[in-house]
Design a protein around this motif. Structure first.
Motif, PDB file in Angstrom:
ATOM      1  N   GLU A 193      56.957  39.981  37.892  1.00  0.00           N
ATOM      2  CA  GLU A 193      56.742  40.956  38.959  1.00  0.00           C
ATOM      3  C   GLU A 193      55.655  40.408  39.866  1.00  0.00           C
ATOM      4  OE1 GLU A 193      56.778  45.304  37.929  1.00  0.00           O
ATOM      5  OE2 GLU A 193      56.488  44.487  35.915  1.00  0.00           O
ATOM      6  N   LEU A 194      55.941  40.328  41.145  1.00  0.00           N
ATOM      7  CA  LEU A 194      54.973  39.795  42.094  1.00  0.00           C
ATOM      8  C   LEU A 194      53.697  40.628  42.067  1.00  0.00           C
ATOM      9  CD1 LEU A 194      54.682  37.594  44.291  1.00  0.00           C
ATOM     10  CD2 LEU A 194      55.455  39.290  45.947  1.00  0.00           C
ATOM     11  N   GLY A 195      52.558  39.951  41.884  1.00  0.00           N
ATOM     12  CA  GLY A 195      51.277  40.643  41.874  1.00  0.00           C
ATOM     13  C   GLY A 195      50.876  41.211  40.529  1.00  0.00           C
ATOM     14  N   LYS A 196      51.672  40.968  39.471  1.00  0.00           N
ATOM     15  CA  LYS A 196      51.397  41.553  38.164  1.00  0.00           C
ATOM     16  C   LYS A 196      51.077  40.478  37.124  1.00  0.00           C
ATOM     17  CE  LYS A 196      52.114  45.854  39.288  1.00  0.00           C
ATOM     18  NZ  LYS A 196      51.015  46.848  39.276  1.00  0.00           N
ATOM     19  N   ALA A 197      50.033  40.745  36.323  1.00  0.00           N
ATOM     20  CA  ALA A 197      49.724  39.936  35.149  1.00  0.00           C
ATOM     21  C   ALA A 197      50.341  40.602  33.922  1.00  0.00           C
ATOM     22  CB  ALA A 197      48.215  39.797  34.980  1.00  0.00           C
ATOM     23  N   LYS A 198      50.706  39.810  32.916  1.00  0.00           N
ATOM     24  CA  LYS A 198      51.359  40.357  31.725  1.00  0.00           C
ATOM     25  C   LYS A 198      50.684  39.820  30.463  1.00  0.00           C
ATOM     26  CE  LYS A 198      54.665  42.489  34.047  1.00  0.00           C
ATOM     27  NZ  LYS A 198      56.081  42.103  33.991  1.00  0.00           N
ATOM     28  N   VAL A 240      43.172  33.651  29.476  1.00  0.00           N
ATOM     29  CA  VAL A 240      43.737  34.095  30.752  1.00  0.00           C
ATOM     30  C   VAL A 240      44.237  32.855  31.473  1.00  0.00           C
ATOM     31  CG1 VAL A 240      43.266  35.269  32.928  1.00  0.00           C
ATOM     32  CG2 VAL A 240      42.096  36.010  30.837  1.00  0.00           C
ATOM     33  N   SER A 241      45.523  32.803  31.791  1.00  0.00           N
ATOM     34  CA  SER A 241      46.101  31.536  32.249  1.00  0.00           C
ATOM     35  C   SER A 241      47.184  31.747  33.281  1.00  0.00           C
ATOM     36  CB  SER A 241      46.685  30.776  31.048  1.00  0.00           C
ATOM     37  OG  SER A 241      47.632  31.596  30.372  1.00  0.00           O
ATOM     38  N   SER A 242      47.551  30.644  33.937  1.00  0.00           N
ATOM     39  CA  SER A 242      48.673  30.646  34.870  1.00  0.00           C
ATOM     40  C   SER A 242      49.402  29.321  34.735  1.00  0.00           C
ATOM     41  CB  SER A 242      48.192  30.834  36.311  1.00  0.00           C
ATOM     42  OG  SER A 242      47.473  29.695  36.757  1.00  0.00           O
ATOM     43  N   GLY A 243      50.604  29.243  35.324  1.00  0.00           N
ATOM     44  CA  GLY A 243      51.341  27.987  35.372  1.00  0.00           C
ATOM     45  C   GLY A 243      51.593  27.387  34.004  1.00  0.00           C
ATOM     46  N   ILE A 244      51.565  26.050  33.961  1.00  0.00           N
ATOM     47  CA  ILE A 244      51.863  25.369  32.692  1.00  0.00           C
ATOM     48  C   ILE A 244      50.804  25.650  31.637  1.00  0.00           C
ATOM     49  CG2 ILE A 244      53.113  23.520  33.866  1.00  0.00           C
ATOM     50  CD1 ILE A 244      50.673  21.691  33.219  1.00  0.00           C
ATOM     51  N   MET A 245      49.625  26.115  32.056  1.00  0.00           N
ATOM     52  CA  MET A 245      48.581  26.380  31.071  1.00  0.00           C
ATOM     53  C   MET A 245      48.874  27.630  30.256  1.00  0.00           C
ATOM     54  SD  MET A 245      46.999  23.697  31.371  1.00  0.00           S
ATOM     55  CE  MET A 245      45.904  24.045  30.012  1.00  0.00           C
ATOM     56  N   THR A 246      49.764  28.492  30.715  1.00  0.00           N
ATOM     57  CA  THR A 246      50.204  29.601  29.870  1.00  0.00           C
ATOM     58  C   THR A 246      51.021  29.069  28.704  1.00  0.00           C
ATOM     59  OG1 THR A 246      50.115  31.275  31.609  1.00  0.00           O
ATOM     60  CG2 THR A 246      51.651  31.674  29.794  1.00  0.00           C
ATOM     61  N   THR A 274      44.114  43.159  39.608  1.00  0.00           N
ATOM     62  CA  THR A 274      42.748  43.488  39.210  1.00  0.00           C
ATOM     63  C   THR A 274      42.706  44.521  38.086  1.00  0.00           C
ATOM     64  OG1 THR A 274      42.605  45.117  40.993  1.00  0.00           O
ATOM     65  CG2 THR A 274      41.822  42.903  41.473  1.00  0.00           C
ATOM     66  N   ALA A 275      43.595  45.489  38.113  1.00  0.00           N
ATOM     67  CA  ALA A 275      43.572  46.545  37.102  1.00  0.00           C
ATOM     68  C   ALA A 275      43.830  45.976  35.709  1.00  0.00           C
ATOM     69  CB  ALA A 275      44.596  47.619  37.442  1.00  0.00           C
ATOM     70  N   THR A 276      44.860  45.139  35.595  1.00  0.00           N
ATOM     71  CA  THR A 276      45.195  44.556  34.284  1.00  0.00           C
ATOM     72  C   THR A 276      44.090  43.628  33.802  1.00  0.00           C
ATOM     73  OG1 THR A 276      47.564  44.716  34.726  1.00  0.00           O
ATOM     74  CG2 THR A 276      46.879  43.155  33.032  1.00  0.00           C
ATOM     75  N   LEU A 277      43.552  42.816  34.697  1.00  0.00           N
ATOM     76  CA  LEU A 277      42.480  41.900  34.317  1.00  0.00           C
ATOM     77  C   LEU A 277      41.234  42.650  33.851  1.00  0.00           C
ATOM     78  CD1 LEU A 277      42.920  39.230  37.095  1.00  0.00           C
ATOM     79  CD2 LEU A 277      42.810  38.726  34.646  1.00  0.00           C
ATOM     80  N   LEU A 278      40.840  43.667  34.572  1.00  0.00           N
ATOM     81  CA  LEU A 278      39.642  44.415  34.200  1.00  0.00           C
ATOM     82  C   LEU A 278      39.818  45.112  32.858  1.00  0.00           C
ATOM     83  CD1 LEU A 278      38.671  45.922  37.661  1.00  0.00           C
ATOM     84  CD2 LEU A 278      37.423  44.162  36.396  1.00  0.00           C
ATOM     85  N   GLU A 279      40.981  45.697  32.638  1.00  0.00           N
ATOM     86  CA  GLU A 279      41.235  46.375  31.371  1.00  0.00           C
ATOM     87  C   GLU A 279      41.215  45.388  30.204  1.00  0.00           C
ATOM     88  OE1 GLU A 279      44.676  49.104  29.162  1.00  0.00           O
ATOM     89  OE2 GLU A 279      45.008  48.339  31.188  1.00  0.00           O
TER      90      GLU A 279
END
Length: 345
Positions: free
Chosen positions: A212-217, A228-234, A264-269
């Motif tokens: 989902e665009l704009g969403k972290a999971k 906390v990661s993105s791309g190939i580092m996940t 921001t909401a998911t990251l902060l939580e």
């Protein structure tokens, strides 16, 4: 500092462990799939073709790199909607802006170094400032090439997230790329997306993941460490989390594919849970990428976990085989595990 070698040193004489296989120059190219790992060919090219079947506004554009960004798949399906601009990246993005102004949805592909450095002003002025609906999709992100600083886009996310109006995405695998393409077609406005090309690993389908665009999971939870990661580092973070289970370390993995805007909401939580070490892991320089974006968010909002960053150093990186370089610069699975265990002592 000596340059990275293209093969590991031989095992010490009399050592019980067998010597690692000699790495060849093919280990310098942008293949990040592990031995025996499931892969899918050219997910970007095939996903774009599927979108273009029902959206006649989509056109494909490249600067002499159609084969190396998987846009040749689109060319074969829609030759009359494919534009080869030659080795002229500034022209590529200027023309893409013009086509967007006429109602088209251009997907412009090249290497990340050429978009983020060579053509930066054209993207900034002709695409972002005008808020044109151009999708910039770039291969060889971060340290996915062994050919030295000329091809290593270690700072592309920092540059692109600094541009107003620009959405920035760093997908993990083939499963996510297939879902991200229609999502950015639906999004109106400029997008910069890192691209994994060729035989791309499949990882996130095992976790029931939906982009989902704009969403972290949160892919897996853990009470001792949060990666906390993105791309190939996940992919690497998930491998490290499994490996650390053997040492009875409970590790969670939060995947953040959209670098801008941040969820921001998911990251902060997630980062506010007490007693947990938060480690941001990225295939990018530690200057200006996901790590500093998350750190800035936490500081502004008064959330103060134990916090560390794993990323590429603030230096021009060496040339060499990718496995060697990933070990050297601390972004291999083994290196992640060692750093996390060191911080927990």
């Amino acid at each position: 500092m000596k340059p990275a070698t293209a093969h590991p040193a031989p095992a010490a004489k009399g050592a019980d462990a067998p010597a690692k296989p000699r790495l060849t120059t093919s280990a310098m190219i942008a293949s990040i799939a592990g031995e025996g790992q499931r892969t899918k060919p050219a997910p970007f090219g095939h996903a774009l073709v599927e979108c273009a079947k029902t959206d006649p506004s989509i056109v494909g554009m490249t600067a002499d790199l159609g084969k190396y960004t998987d846009l040749h798949i689109f060319q074969q399906a829609f030759p009359d909607r494919y534009y080869q601009m030659g080795m002229a990246e500034q022209l590529l993005f200027g023309a893409a802006s013009g086509l967007a102004a006429e109602g088209f949805t251009p997907f412009a592909t090249t290497y990340a170094v050429f978009a983020s450095r060579r053509a930066y002003d054209f993207i900034h002025q002709t695409i972002a400032e005008e808020d044109r609906n151009v999708k910039i999709v770039c291969a060889l992100p971060g340290l996915t090439s062994g050919y030295g600083p000329s091809h290593q886009a270690a700072e592309d996310l920092a540059l692109m997230r600094a541009i107003p109006n620009m959405t920035v995405i760093d997908p993990c695998d083939a499963h996510e790329i297939e879902q991200a393409v229609p999502a950015i077609v639906a999004h109106k406005g400029p997008v910069y997306m890192r691209l994994l090309r060729g035989q791309v690993p499949l990882v996130l389908d095992e976790y029931g993941y939906t982009f989902e665009l704009g969403k972290a999971k949160m892919l897996r939870d853990g009470y001792e460490v949060l990666l906390v990661s993105s791309g190939i580092m996940t992919m690497r973070a998930l491998e490290a989390a499994k490996a650390l289970e053997a040492d009875r370390v409970d590790v969670g993995v939060l995947h953040v594919p959209t670098i801008k805007p941040l969820d921001t909401a998911t990251l902060l939580e997630a980062c506010a849970k007490p007693g947990r070490l938060v480690v941001v892991v990225e295939n990018h320089t530690v200057i200006g990428g996901l790590g500093e974006a998350v750190a800035g968010l936490l500081m502004r909002e008064g959330v103060h976990p134990a916090f560390r960053m794993i990323g590429l150093p603030d230096e021009f990186l060496a040339a060499g085989a990718l496995p060697t370089l990933h070990d050297r610069y601390g972004i291999s699975t083994d290196a992640l595990c060692a750093q996390v265990k060191g911080w927990l002592k």
